[in-house]
Write a protein that holds these residues in place. Structure first.
Motif, PDB file in Angstrom:
ATOM      1  N   TYR A  40       1.012  -1.209  -0.049  1.00 26.88           N
ATOM      2  CA  TYR A  40      -0.116   0.117   0.002  1.00 26.88           C
ATOM      3  C   TYR A  40       0.941   1.286   0.191  1.00 26.88           C
ATOM      4  N   GLU A  41       0.227   2.222  -0.513  1.00 25.59           N
ATOM      5  CA  GLU A  41       0.947   3.504  -0.731  1.00 25.59           C
ATOM      6  C   GLU A  41       0.515   4.540   0.500  1.00 25.59           C
ATOM      7  N   SER A  42       1.330   5.630   0.707  1.00 30.64           N
ATOM      8  CA  SER A  42       0.961   6.433   1.519  1.00 30.64           C
ATOM      9  C   SER A  42      -0.271   7.320   1.497  1.00 30.64           C
ATOM     10  N   GLY A  43      -1.203   7.405   2.219  1.00 32.18           N
ATOM     11  CA  GLY A  43      -2.588   8.005   2.005  1.00 32.18           C
ATOM     12  C   GLY A  43      -3.665   7.443   1.065  1.00 32.18           C
ATOM     13  N   ARG A  44      -3.296   6.112   0.902  1.00 32.89           N
ATOM     14  CA  ARG A  44      -4.283   5.464  -0.105  1.00 32.89           C
ATOM     15  C   ARG A  44      -5.210   4.490   0.816  1.00 32.89           C
ATOM     16  N   THR A  45      -6.496   4.473   0.418  1.00 32.39           N
ATOM     17  CA  THR A  45      -7.240   3.365   1.026  1.00 32.39           C
ATOM     18  C   THR A  45      -6.862   2.176   0.851  1.00 32.39           C
ATOM     19  N   GLN A  46      -6.668   1.125   1.902  1.00 31.74           N
ATOM     20  CA  GLN A  46      -6.323  -0.006   1.817  1.00 31.74           C
ATOM     21  C   GLN A  46      -7.233  -1.000   1.474  1.00 31.74           C
ATOM     22  N   SER A  47      -7.088  -1.943   0.547  1.00 28.53           N
ATOM     23  CA  SER A  47      -8.234  -2.943   0.495  1.00 28.53           C
ATOM     24  C   SER A  47      -8.077  -4.314   0.921  1.00 28.53           C
ATOM     25  N   HIS A  48      -6.834  -4.628   1.687  1.00 26.64           N
ATOM     26  CA  HIS A  48      -6.567  -5.894   2.451  1.00 26.64           C
ATOM     27  C   HIS A  48      -5.694  -5.604   3.308  1.00 26.64           C
ATOM     28  N   VAL A  49      -5.780  -6.575   4.397  1.00 22.70           N
ATOM     29  CA  VAL A  49      -4.557  -6.661   5.326  1.00 22.70           C
ATOM     30  C   VAL A  49      -3.769  -7.824   4.830  1.00 22.70           C
ATOM     31  N   TYR A  50      -2.808  -7.821   5.256  1.00 21.40           N
ATOM     32  CA  TYR A  50      -1.702  -8.951   5.122  1.00 21.40           C
ATOM     33  C   TYR A  50      -0.860  -9.626   6.088  1.00 21.40           C
ATOM     34  N   PHE A  51      -1.157 -10.937   6.103  1.00 18.84           N
ATOM     35  CA  PHE A  51      -0.302 -11.619   7.060  1.00 18.84           C
ATOM     36  C   PHE A  51       0.812 -12.519   6.684  1.00 18.84           C
ATOM     37  N   PRO A  52       2.068 -11.759   6.822  1.00 17.11           N
ATOM     38  CA  PRO A  52       3.179 -12.509   6.088  1.00 17.11           C
ATOM     39  C   PRO A  52       3.457 -13.919   6.682  1.00 17.11           C
ATOM     40  N   THR A  53       3.758 -14.908   5.939  1.00 15.49           N
ATOM     41  CA  THR A  53       4.336 -16.084   6.702  1.00 15.49           C
ATOM     42  C   THR A  53       5.681 -16.655   6.299  1.00 15.49           C
ATOM     43  N   THR A  54       6.234 -16.150   4.952  1.00 13.25           N
ATOM     44  CA  THR A  54       7.638 -16.436   4.837  1.00 13.25           C
ATOM     45  C   THR A  54       8.192 -15.383   4.125  1.00 13.25           C
ATOM     46  N   SER A  55       7.475 -14.128   4.121  1.00 11.27           N
ATOM     47  CA  SER A  55       8.004 -12.802   3.635  1.00 11.27           C
ATOM     48  C   SER A  55       8.262 -11.916   4.904  1.00 11.27           C
ATOM     49  N   ILE A  56       9.097 -10.882   4.552  1.00 11.68           N
ATOM     50  CA  ILE A  56       8.916  -9.557   5.788  1.00 11.68           C
ATOM     51  C   ILE A  56       8.508  -8.589   4.906  1.00 11.68           C
ATOM     52  N   VAL A  57       7.885  -7.619   5.543  1.00  5.90           N
ATOM     53  CA  VAL A  57       7.366  -6.057   4.987  1.00  5.90           C
ATOM     54  C   VAL A  57       7.975  -5.311   5.772  1.00  5.90           C
ATOM     55  N   SER A  58       8.372  -4.054   4.891  1.00  8.40           N
ATOM     56  CA  SER A  58       8.961  -2.895   5.650  1.00  8.40           C
ATOM     57  C   SER A  58       8.093  -1.852   5.571  1.00  8.40           C
ATOM     58  N   LEU A  59       7.647  -1.139   6.682  1.00  2.93           N
ATOM     59  CA  LEU A  59       6.951  -0.048   6.853  1.00  2.93           C
ATOM     60  C   LEU A  59       7.840   1.249   6.667  1.00  2.93           C
ATOM     61  N   LEU A  60       7.773   2.066   5.704  1.00  4.84           N
ATOM     62  CA  LEU A  60       8.524   3.012   5.368  1.00  4.84           C
ATOM     63  C   LEU A  60       7.655   4.573   5.666  1.00  4.84           C
ATOM     64  N   TYR A  61       8.548   5.489   6.219  1.00  3.15           N
ATOM     65  CA  TYR A  61       7.867   6.918   6.212  1.00  3.15           C
ATOM     66  C   TYR A  61       8.626   7.663   4.911  1.00  3.15           C
ATOM     67  N   VAL A  62       7.768   7.997   3.795  1.00  2.00           N
ATOM     68  CA  VAL A  62       8.385   8.687   2.630  1.00  2.00           C
ATOM     69  C   VAL A  62       7.995  10.233   2.719  1.00  2.00           C
ATOM     70  N   MET A  63       9.212  10.771   2.408  1.00  2.00           N
ATOM     71  CA  MET A  63       9.057  12.468   2.684  1.00  2.00           C
ATOM     72  C   MET A  63       8.853  13.075   1.275  1.00  2.00           C
ATOM     73  N   GLN A  64       8.320  14.251   1.285  1.00  2.00           N
ATOM     74  CA  GLN A  64       7.744  14.619  -0.234  1.00  2.00           C
ATOM     75  C   GLN A  64       8.896  14.790  -1.194  1.00  2.00           C
ATOM     76  N   ASN A  65      10.377  14.649  -0.783  1.00  2.00           N
ATOM     77  CA  ASN A  65      11.451  14.611  -1.664  1.00  2.00           C
ATOM     78  C   ASN A  65      11.792  13.230  -2.310  1.00  2.00           C
ATOM     79  N   GLY A  66      10.923  12.251  -1.808  1.00  2.00           N
ATOM     80  CA  GLY A  66      11.030  10.914  -2.089  1.00  2.00           C
ATOM     81  C   GLY A  66      12.113  10.085  -1.213  1.00  2.00           C
ATOM     82  N   ALA A  67      12.591  10.985  -0.219  1.00  2.00           N
ATOM     83  CA  ALA A  67      13.613  10.145   0.693  1.00  2.00           C
ATOM     84  C   ALA A  67      12.778   9.419   1.686  1.00  2.00           C
ATOM     85  N   SER A  68      13.319   8.191   2.068  1.00  2.00           N
ATOM     86  CA  SER A  68      12.557   7.422   3.093  1.00  2.00           C
ATOM     87  C   SER A  68      13.249   6.636   4.177  1.00  2.00           C
ATOM     88  N   ALA A  69      12.660   6.277   4.998  1.00  2.00           N
ATOM     89  CA  ALA A  69      13.255   5.555   6.152  1.00  2.00           C
ATOM     90  C   ALA A  69      12.140   4.540   6.778  1.00  2.00           C
TER      91      ALA A  69
END
Length: 239
Positions: A40-69
């Motif tokens: 999912y992208e910042s500010g967008r309505t989410q259609s699903h929740v996800y339950f990782p089993t063998t994957s890992i998901v990173s939650l990132l905060y994205v700045m207006q200039n494209g930089a992220s952490a």
């Protein structure tokens, strides 16, 4: 629906009481989660929740200039999309697959209905959300007060806890984007860890050779987060 491979290898799904599991099971869809996929992208309505089993998901905060952490990681201990049942519908963060694998997803409407329907589900997801908030807060403190070397160790340990093996497929550029630092800093940090005999890094693959050594080298932030997950979640697999 795609065939589901061991859906209850996700800790939260495994913790569901039988009645809730019987309601959820037909609605869960098994999905492949390739490296770099944006859930999912910042500010967008989410259609699903996800339950990782063998994957890992990173939650990132994205700045207006494209930089992220990176602000948190989610693996087989958790759920991606807490804003759906917390009433927010969207979030300013972006969710990106950090380590390829599999997971399951549940429609957002079904998640909202179950959250309001079952006390067991409500309490389980609120405990998970508290643990996730702890990870986010500790990440902010770590990024402000601790060295890149310590941050890299923390990041490796958190990722390793959410995988079955001791190898991560990860480029230095991607790690730099996660930590919000320059690629050169990650190169230098990874080289130090390799020279110390803690990891082996080659062609985008990081193999952890000495986990205890990483734990001794990292800051207190890793232990704080792990203790909170272990305390709040039944059968948490972050060890």
């Amino acid at each position: 629906m795609t065939a589901i491979n061991d859906p209850r290898s996700n800790t939260l799904l495994a913790a569901l009481p039988d009645a809730e599991w019987r309601r959820w099971h037909p609605q869960l869809e098994s999905v492949e989660m390739p490296l770099g996929q944006v859930l999912y992208e910042s500010g967008r309505t989410q259609s699903h929740v996800y339950f990782p089993t063998t994957s890992i998901v990173s939650l990132l905060y994205v700045m207006q200039n494209g930089a992220s952490a990176e602000i948190a990681v989610v693996g087989n201990e958790g759920i991606v999309g807490v804003s759906i049942f917390m009433g927010g519908e969207s979030t300013p963060s972006r969710a990106v697959v950090q380590s390829a694998g599999q997971g399951l997803r549940l429609p957002a409407q079904a998640m909202k209905e179950e959250f309001g329907r079952s006390d067991a589900v409500l309490h389980l997801l609120l405990r998970y959300t508290q643990a996730l908030i702890t990870q986010m807060a500790q990440t902010a403190v770590c990024n402000r007060h601790h060295s890149l070397d310590q941050q890299l160790c923390r990041w490796l340990l958190l990722s390793l806890d959410r995988l079955k093996g001791n190898e991560l497929v990860m480029t230095q550029e991607l790690i730099a984007n996660m930590l919000g630092v320059r690629r050169e800093g990650v190169t230098e940090g990874a080289l130090k860890l390799q020279q110390a005999g803690l990891i082996r890094y080659a062609r985008g693959r990081i193999t952890v050779l000495d986990r205890l050594g990483l734990e001794r080298r990292t800051c207190e932030c890793y232990a704080v987060v792990k203790k909170e997950y272990d305390r709040l979640l039944p059968g948490a697999r972050t060890a």
